[in-house]
Scaffold this motif. Sequence first.
Motif, PDB file in Angstrom:
ATOM      1  N   ALA A  93      -6.508  44.157  61.113  1.00 36.53           N
ATOM      2  CA  ALA A  93      -5.440  44.707  60.277  1.00 36.53           C
ATOM      3  C   ALA A  93      -5.794  44.571  58.798  1.00 36.53           C
ATOM      4  N   TYR A  94      -6.384  43.432  58.438  1.00 36.85           N
ATOM      5  CA  TYR A  94      -6.794  43.223  57.048  1.00 36.85           C
ATOM      6  C   TYR A  94      -7.859  44.239  56.638  1.00 36.85           C
ATOM      7  N   LEU A  95      -8.865  44.420  57.488  1.00 41.27           N
ATOM      8  CA  LEU A  95      -9.936  45.369  57.181  1.00 41.27           C
ATOM      9  C   LEU A  95      -9.401  46.794  57.086  1.00 41.27           C
ATOM     10  N   VAL A  98      -7.524  47.003  53.589  1.00 43.34           N
ATOM     11  CA  VAL A  98      -8.294  46.967  52.341  1.00 43.34           C
ATOM     12  C   VAL A  98      -9.405  48.006  52.273  1.00 43.34           C
ATOM     13  N   GLN A  99      -9.822  48.545  53.407  1.00 42.97           N
ATOM     14  CA  GLN A  99     -10.883  49.547  53.495  1.00 42.97           C
ATOM     15  C   GLN A  99     -12.256  49.013  53.088  1.00 42.97           C
ATOM     16  N   THR A 100     -12.342  48.313  51.975  1.00 46.62           N
ATOM     17  CA  THR A 100     -13.602  47.721  51.523  1.00 46.62           C
ATOM     18  C   THR A 100     -13.374  46.229  51.329  1.00 46.62           C
ATOM     19  N   VAL A 101     -14.188  45.434  51.995  1.00 45.13           N
ATOM     20  CA  VAL A 101     -14.027  43.982  51.921  1.00 45.13           C
ATOM     21  C   VAL A 101     -14.534  43.482  50.568  1.00 45.13           C
ATOM     22  N   PRO A 102     -13.696  42.718  49.840  1.00 46.93           N
ATOM     23  CA  PRO A 102     -14.162  42.143  48.573  1.00 46.93           C
ATOM     24  C   PRO A 102     -15.378  41.241  48.819  1.00 46.93           C
TER      25      PRO A 102
END
Length: 152
Positions: free
Chosen positions: A60-62, A65-69
Amino acid sequence: MSGPRGQPGAVRPATRRRLLLAALAGVLPWVVVTFDGGWYAVLSAGFAHPDPGSFTSLLAYLDRVQTVPGRLAAWPTATVLYALALAAAALDHVVGVDSRVPAGLLFLTGVDVAVLAFSLSGQRGILAVPVGVLWLWSAVWLGYRDALPFGG
């Protein structure tokens, strides 16, 4: 059930213990992150925030955010390494594989968890404690010590 290297009927308590230790290392928190307003725990499958008692899965987080910091890039990598380690431990239990494979993957997962914690701690006002390194490397030592060249 097949035994070591496919021998039918042989009991494999060592591989069962290894599989349980590997599974436990993935259920326990990997990184405890503290900040001025509280804390949260990063686990293999997501992160849990005690206030308001929420859980966000890694997927869900990915998706959000689409792009991981950059500071969090080690987290999905660690999860993939851990999934491979758990699969290898399960395969070792069922058919017998080189025990150094799951041991090495668990060790590398611990390294990645440490990288994650150190990168999170690099932010102002944040302390990230890599408790998962303890669980993962303990699983290696307690479960695979006899399979390692220096542990026998």
